[in-house]
Design a protein around this motif. Structure first.
Motif, PDB file in Angstrom:
ATOM      1  N   VAL A 107       8.005   4.387  94.094  1.00 39.41           N
ATOM      2  CA  VAL A 107       6.884   4.439  95.035  1.00 39.41           C
ATOM      3  C   VAL A 107       6.424   5.867  95.289  1.00 39.41           C
ATOM      4  N   LEU A 108       7.368   6.822  95.268  1.00 34.78           N
ATOM      5  CA  LEU A 108       6.961   8.220  95.484  1.00 34.78           C
ATOM      6  C   LEU A 108       6.097   8.697  94.324  1.00 34.78           C
ATOM      7  N   SER A 144      -4.809   4.110  99.892  1.00 32.11           N
ATOM      8  CA  SER A 144      -5.269   2.964 100.663  1.00 32.11           C
ATOM      9  C   SER A 144      -4.488   1.696 100.337  1.00 32.11           C
ATOM     10  N   TYR A 145      -3.451   1.424 101.128  1.00 35.05           N
ATOM     11  CA  TYR A 145      -2.651   0.222 100.876  1.00 35.05           C
ATOM     12  C   TYR A 145      -3.478  -1.040 101.090  1.00 35.05           C
ATOM     13  N   GLU A 146      -4.466  -0.967 101.990  1.00 35.56           N
ATOM     14  CA  GLU A 146      -5.298  -2.147 102.246  1.00 35.56           C
ATOM     15  C   GLU A 146      -6.001  -2.598 100.968  1.00 35.56           C
ATOM     16  N   ALA A 147      -6.417  -1.624 100.165  1.00 36.37           N
ATOM     17  CA  ALA A 147      -7.086  -1.956  98.916  1.00 36.37           C
ATOM     18  C   ALA A 147      -6.067  -2.325  97.839  1.00 36.37           C
ATOM     19  N   ILE A 148      -4.953  -1.589  97.786  1.00 40.30           N
ATOM     20  CA  ILE A 148      -3.974  -1.834  96.719  1.00 40.30           C
ATOM     21  C   ILE A 148      -3.392  -3.245  96.816  1.00 40.30           C
ATOM     22  N   ILE A 149      -3.032  -3.676  98.039  1.00 40.49           N
ATOM     23  CA  ILE A 149      -2.394  -4.998  98.132  1.00 40.49           C
ATOM     24  C   ILE A 149      -3.331  -6.123  97.694  1.00 40.49           C
ATOM     25  N   LEU A 150      -4.618  -5.824  97.608  1.00 42.14           N
ATOM     26  CA  LEU A 150      -5.546  -6.856  97.134  1.00 42.14           C
ATOM     27  C   LEU A 150      -5.548  -6.959  95.613  1.00 42.14           C
ATOM     28  N   LEU A 151      -5.191  -5.860  94.946  1.00 47.53           N
ATOM     29  CA  LEU A 151      -5.294  -5.850  93.481  1.00 47.53           C
ATOM     30  C   LEU A 151      -3.960  -5.923  92.765  1.00 47.53           C
ATOM     31  N   TYR A 152      -2.862  -5.508  93.430  1.00 41.65           N
ATOM     32  CA  TYR A 152      -1.611  -5.452  92.662  1.00 41.65           C
ATOM     33  C   TYR A 152      -0.929  -6.809  92.603  1.00 41.65           C
ATOM     34  N   GLN A 153      -0.048  -6.923  91.631  1.00 41.34           N
ATOM     35  CA  GLN A 153       0.750  -8.137  91.454  1.00 41.34           C
ATOM     36  C   GLN A 153       2.153  -7.670  91.079  1.00 41.34           C
ATOM     37  N   VAL A 173       3.818  -8.007  88.544  1.00 40.45           N
ATOM     38  CA  VAL A 173       3.911  -7.431  87.191  1.00 40.45           C
ATOM     39  C   VAL A 173       3.369  -6.010  87.111  1.00 40.45           C
ATOM     40  N   THR A 174       2.533  -5.619  88.072  1.00 37.45           N
ATOM     41  CA  THR A 174       2.003  -4.255  88.002  1.00 37.45           C
ATOM     42  C   THR A 174       2.650  -3.328  89.028  1.00 37.45           C
ATOM     43  N   TYR A 175       3.642  -3.816  89.764  1.00 38.92           N
ATOM     44  CA  TYR A 175       4.299  -2.970  90.769  1.00 38.92           C
ATOM     45  C   TYR A 175       4.774  -1.639  90.195  1.00 38.92           C
ATOM     46  N   GLU A 176       5.222  -1.647  88.938  1.00 43.95           N
ATOM     47  CA  GLU A 176       5.784  -0.406  88.400  1.00 43.95           C
ATOM     48  C   GLU A 176       4.805   0.770  88.438  1.00 43.95           C
ATOM     49  N   THR A 177       3.494   0.492  88.435  1.00 43.94           N
ATOM     50  CA  THR A 177       2.551   1.601  88.599  1.00 43.94           C
ATOM     51  C   THR A 177       1.760   1.485  89.908  1.00 43.94           C
ATOM     52  N   ALA A 178       1.703   0.300  90.478  1.00 41.69           N
ATOM     53  CA  ALA A 178       0.800   0.074  91.611  1.00 41.69           C
ATOM     54  C   ALA A 178       1.480   0.173  92.966  1.00 41.69           C
ATOM     55  N   ASP A 179       2.781  -0.020  93.004  1.00 40.44           N
ATOM     56  CA  ASP A 179       3.474  -0.040  94.284  1.00 40.44           C
ATOM     57  C   ASP A 179       3.630   1.391  94.798  1.00 40.44           C
ATOM     58  N   VAL A 180       3.018   1.679  95.965  1.00 38.43           N
ATOM     59  CA  VAL A 180       3.114   3.017  96.547  1.00 38.43           C
ATOM     60  C   VAL A 180       3.925   2.924  97.845  1.00 38.43           C
ATOM     61  N   ILE A 181       4.154   4.072  98.486  1.00 38.86           N
ATOM     62  CA  ILE A 181       5.017   4.075  99.668  1.00 38.86           C
ATOM     63  C   ILE A 181       4.489   3.122 100.737  1.00 38.86           C
ATOM     64  N   SER A 182       3.164   3.173 100.982  1.00 35.90           N
ATOM     65  CA  SER A 182       2.636   2.364 102.083  1.00 35.90           C
ATOM     66  C   SER A 182       2.623   0.864 101.761  1.00 35.90           C
ATOM     67  N   ARG A 238       5.344  -4.484 102.521  1.00 32.94           N
ATOM     68  CA  ARG A 238       6.145  -5.601 102.011  1.00 32.94           C
ATOM     69  C   ARG A 238       7.496  -5.693 102.709  1.00 32.94           C
ATOM     70  N   ALA A 239       8.188  -4.540 102.747  1.00 30.10           N
ATOM     71  CA  ALA A 239       9.537  -4.555 103.342  1.00 30.10           C
ATOM     72  C   ALA A 239       9.478  -4.900 104.824  1.00 30.10           C
ATOM     73  N   GLY A 240       8.458  -4.388 105.498  1.00 28.37           N
ATOM     74  CA  GLY A 240       8.390  -4.588 106.944  1.00 28.37           C
ATOM     75  C   GLY A 240       7.717  -5.872 107.347  1.00 28.37           C
TER      76      GLY A 240
END
Lengths: 299, 292
Positions: free
Chosen positions: A69-70, A232-241, A243-252, A257-259
């Motif tokens: 994520v970093l 912008s996590y608000e935008a990312i969570i709309l597009l990631y899946q 299978v793409t977490y390895e490049t799309a998952d960021v800290i926020s 997800r965790a929280g």
């Protein structure tokens, strides 16, 4: 002092609801940040939960998520900085050269429009355009003789899609406003003098236009650097899946997800706090640089 | 002023490039519109790229017959209208007091408020404490919670404060000689003189409300309370049209055009008011970029 307060008592009265709002919705949650250092138990509440020190930070730093994520946060921001940041500047320069006002206004109206469309709709348009079977992008690829691609499931494409959609298509036009304003603020006499001296368009651009908007560019660049951790996590969570977490998952998005999705409130708060600390250092650093090079700080 | 040959070439090239840019900004809208009024078979076969084929409005009939859309719209209008009103009231009160340099303690308050711009509590850093706080305050799944919790944007407070400081002090002094207090000075002098600024700030809040989805999605569990954007997330991002359409029927092939018609229905109000509100945003951006 008392006399001043008595004189301005109405102004203080106005401030009460305003400051109450900040107390309830900004400072009270700040107090809640302490659960990053606690074993948060819902039924015992924030104050009564036992302290665990840096345990959650340790868990996060040692988890496989940490590097992912970093790195993703930094790389996505860097992509945006490299590819999306210069575009509004170029756009403003081009618009400044288009002397036909009706034409220019039309271009401005069209390019600002996507800024007003919500992230949900923009993500919806992107998802449907990039769909494997019925998406228009794949129709075009198909017509050109290529084979269809399910873009949103390919990790390598995620950053390009994200920056192109949200940072460039949605915001580039609107971001050009500030530069365009700076360009309009350049004294026209400078150009007249340059023409008399025999300077051509290229030389005018280099010696008058660019120096004229350089301070604006610098300030926005430094603000952008200061906000590198705010993807912008608000935008990312709309597009990631997944299978793409390895490049799309960021800290926020990981915090979200965790929280909020998995209920690990304390760990997620620690992750968010970690993000905030890095962001804070970057803002301070960026401001120092700004003061050094442009003599204008953000504070 | 005569243009050299090179400059003429550049000028022509510039116009072409800008036209292409405008087209790129507009194309997604044009495609969505064309696809929404084309026959589903033509869309699925990839025959619609720019212009509609076999024009039909069936998709719109399906979308507009859907109660969920109307409920979402009603909720969004509710949050936008009341949210903007509450936001404006709190922002005016704060910005007015903070614009008075003579006020004892104003520098400290300004500093504290400015500080909150860097720690975005409802953003990534404070997301969880923010949520838990709203839970403690009993504001989960509450319309009132959505309206009050996101009422103030610090940037807008400073924008309005900047406008208020441009009103000449002499007007206030004259009113004070006539015996006016701060309340009537604010209402009778500052607010009438700041109408363009108030419209700008009001529009910033209103557009933000209209487009917001994240916290509504997190906080509202009742389907009857969710705004349009949260519904749209299910329908057009997750492409889960079927779950939203209870009238059954052959939606599979028509799904594509229904999604596009939904997008058009959802963006239409914004696209219609946009030409009128655009200039306020441009002005707001400029003032905001000069100050702070």
């Amino acid at each position: 002092m008392l006399r001043q307060i008595r004189r301005d008592y109405l102004l203080y009265l106005f401030l009460i609801p305003f400051l109450l709002w900040y107390a309830l919705f900004i400072f009270k949650p700040m107090y809640g940040l302490q659960i990053a250092f606690k074993d948060f138990l819902l039924f015992r509440g924030i104050a009564e939960s036992p302290w665990v020190g840096l345990e959650h930070f340790k868990v996060f730093l040692e988890s496989p998520y940490f590097t992912r994520v970093l790195v993703n946060t930094l790389v996505l921001s860097l992509y945006s900085l490299l590819f999306a940041f210069p575009i509004p500047i170029v756009l403003a320069l081009l618009m400044n050269e288009a002397k036909n006002i009706i034409f220019r206004r039309t271009v401005q109206t069209f390019t600002y429009l996507p800024h007003f469309i919500s992230v949900v709709i923009v993500a919806g348009i992107a998802t449907n355009f990039l769909a494997p079977n019925n998406g228009v992008i794949n129709f075009i690829i198909d017509k050109l003789g290529g084979s269809k691609v399910y873009f949103l499931t390919v990790p390598e494409y995620f950053r390009s899609i994200f920056v192109l959609t949200f940072d460039i298509w949605k915001e580039a036009g609107f971001s050009s406003i500030v530069y365009f304003a700076a360009l309009s603020g350049i004294n026209p006499q400078l150009y007249e003098a340059a023409v008399i001296d025999g300077a051509n368009k290229g030389r005018q651009m280099w010696h008058i236009t660019l120096p004229g908007i350089l301070p604006t560019i610098m300030i926005l660049l430094i603000m952008k650097v200061g906000h590198i951790m705010d993807v912008s996590y608000e935008a990312i969570i709309l597009l990631y899946q997944p299978v793409t977490y390895e490049t799309a998952d960021v800290i926020s998005t990981y915090t979200y997800r965790a929280g909020l999705q998995e209920g690990h409130y304390d760990l997620a708060t620690a992750v968010g706090l970690f993000n905030a600390v890095i962001a804070f250092i970057l803002v301070i650093g960026a401001n120092k640089l700004s003061k050094k090079f442009t003599n204008t700080g953000l504070w | 002023m005569k243009l050299t040959r090179g400059e003429k070439w550049f000028s022509g090239f510039n116009y072409v490039l800008l036209s292409l840019t405008a087209l790129a900004a507009l194309y997604p809208f044009l495609y969505v519109l064309s696809a929404s009024i084309s026959s589903p078979e033509q869309v699925v076969r990839g025959n619609v790229l720019l212009f509609p084929k076999d024009v039909t409005f069936t998709a719109y009939r399906t979308v507009l017959a859907e109660k969920g859309i109307w409920l979402g719209y009603a909720n969004t209008i509710f949050y936008t209208l009341f949210g903007t009103m509450v936001s404006l009231m709190l922002t005016i009160l704060g910005a007015y007091s903070l614009s008075k340099k003579r006020l004892f303690g104003v520098t400290v308050i300004n500093f504290i408020i400015a500080f909150t711009m860097w720690i975005n509590m409802s953003g990534a850093a404070g997301m969880i404490p923010y949520y838990l706080n709203l839970r403690d305050l009993g504001l989960l799944n509450s319309r009132f919670g959505i309206i009050i919790a996101f009422a103030i944007t610090t940037f807008n407070v400073f924008l309005l404060r900047t406008f208020f400081t441009t009103v000449p002090d002499s007007l206030e002094e004259a009113a004070r000689v006539d015996g006016a207090n701060d309340w009537s000075i604010m209402w009778r002098i500052y607010i009438p003189l700041s109408v363009p600024a108030l419209i700008t700030v009001g529009l910033f809040y209103a557009v933000g409300r209209w487009n917001a989805y994240f916290w509504s999605m997190v906080l509202l569990t009742d389907q009857s309370k969710i705004p349009l954007q949260v519904l749209l997330k299910k329908m057009i991002v997750e492409m889960n049209v079927n779950s939203m359409l209870d009238n059954g029927g052959p939606v599979d092939i028509a799904k594509e055009t229904i999604i596009y018609a939904t997008i058009i229905v959802a963006i239409l109000p914004m696209v219609l008011v946009y030409p009128y509100i655009q200039r306020f945003f441009v002005q707001g951006m400029m003032v905001g970029s000069i100050k702070e």
